[in-house]
Design a protein around this motif. Sequence first.
Motif, PDB file in Angstrom:
ATOM      1  N   THR A   1       0.788  -1.229   0.000  1.00  0.00           N
ATOM      2  CA  THR A   1       0.000   0.000   0.000  1.00  0.00           C
ATOM      3  C   THR A   1       0.827   1.288   0.000  1.00  0.00           C
ATOM      4  O   THR A   1       0.277   2.370   0.216  1.00  0.00           O
TER       5      THR A   1
ATOM      6  N   THR B   1       0.655   2.682   3.882  1.00  0.00           N
ATOM      7  CA  THR B   1       0.952   1.519   4.714  1.00  0.00           C
ATOM      8  C   THR B   1       0.812   1.825   6.195  1.00  0.00           C
ATOM      9  O   THR B   1       0.244   1.045   6.961  1.00  0.00           O
TER      10      THR B   1
ATOM     11  N   ILE C   1       3.315  -8.242   4.596  1.00  0.00           N
ATOM     12  CA  ILE C   1       3.492  -6.789   4.497  1.00  0.00           C
ATOM     13  C   ILE C   1       4.690  -6.475   3.610  1.00  0.00           C
ATOM     14  O   ILE C   1       5.762  -7.073   3.769  1.00  0.00           O
TER      15      ILE C   1
ATOM     16  N   GLY D   1       6.537  -2.789   2.430  1.00  0.00           N
ATOM     17  CA  GLY D   1       6.466  -1.331   2.518  1.00  0.00           C
ATOM     18  C   GLY D   1       7.816  -0.722   2.806  1.00  0.00           C
ATOM     19  O   GLY D   1       8.839  -1.398   2.870  1.00  0.00           O
TER      20      GLY D   1
END
Length: 377
Positions: free
Chosen positions: A202, A206, A336, A338
């Motif tokens: 994202t 994030t 995740i 990021g």
Amino acid sequence: MSELTYDVIVVGVGGMGSATLLEFARRGIRAVGLERFAVGHDQGSSHGETRIIRKAYFEHPDYVPLVTLAEDGWEEIAARAGRELLVRSGLILGGPADGGVIRGARLAGTVHNLRFEDVSASDFSVRFPGFVGSGDMSLLYEPDAGFLLVDDCVRACVDQAIDLGAEVHEGVCVRGWSADANGVVVETDGGPYSGGSIVFCTGGWTGEVLSDLNIPLEVQRRVVLWFETKVGAYGVSDGSPIFGFEVGEHFFYGFPSLDGESVKVSEHFRDDRVEDVEAVGRTVSDDDSEHIRAFVDGHLPGLTDRVVKESVCLYTMTPDDHFVLDLHPMHTNVAIAGGFSGHGFKFAPVVGSVLADFVCEGRTNSPVSFMGLSRFS
């Protein structure tokens, strides 16, 4: 809208998300990518024509093996797409001999036995017309470096993922999510999605979507300018390389001209923190461009001071400038990606593979342990 169910939900379909979605599709896993904007949008970190791919990794030698894997990944994606995605133009780095850029690049070269060339100041402008160094500047050339056509890369990954059975839903904004041992649920403005696992790619959002983890991420705004050329010395066919120069406390970089009429230049080291990612200023001010213009004036005499195009992108920084690649500490079905800190796009195929390993195997053999969340504990 009734709940839609998938094996894996990938949130964010930019550089990392598109490559991750493709990797899941290649493994035969039913996946959907949720993209808040449209594929190829200009609101995040995966737009603006080009990205550098290099092994002169002054940030840390541990990235070099990952660059090799990433190059192989991009070549495979390009072969399937039937078009060039990685252009080998070479890279020239300049800066003080004892500065972070030259010293770090030499270290990477020594550790991994890389092929770099020293360029003398007297040969520099002859060998690379259109560039001017300075008397105290050390110059290092990496002939095998190049650049990725970033917009084409994202599109190729998305198209290939869809061809292999993945779905991409554009204009879908995630409002919340939850996970337990039975799976995940994602709440969006278009209704709920459920799945076995979720992967967050994202970018600048994030920290917001993973606020429970308090990852020390800082979003920074970067300005990119395309300057008009007044001589034809900056194309790949002219032998013009990617370039990166450490000048004082600043680091400037740029690319060969793609259109024969303009050259892309930006500043990498800059403190321009974004407090609200929803309200990023998209208009370029004189203050934004001051340092870049001074660099162009001093080192790129074949460019005019006329800016023909400009763009704003986001860096999502970690305190150590290394990425975040890990499983959620409380949920083994939440992965995740990021904190790519302005140098991550080139690694997208590797990131996709690592995230798929996390979801499918609970671990990865790729050398990314130094990117784990535990370093922030």
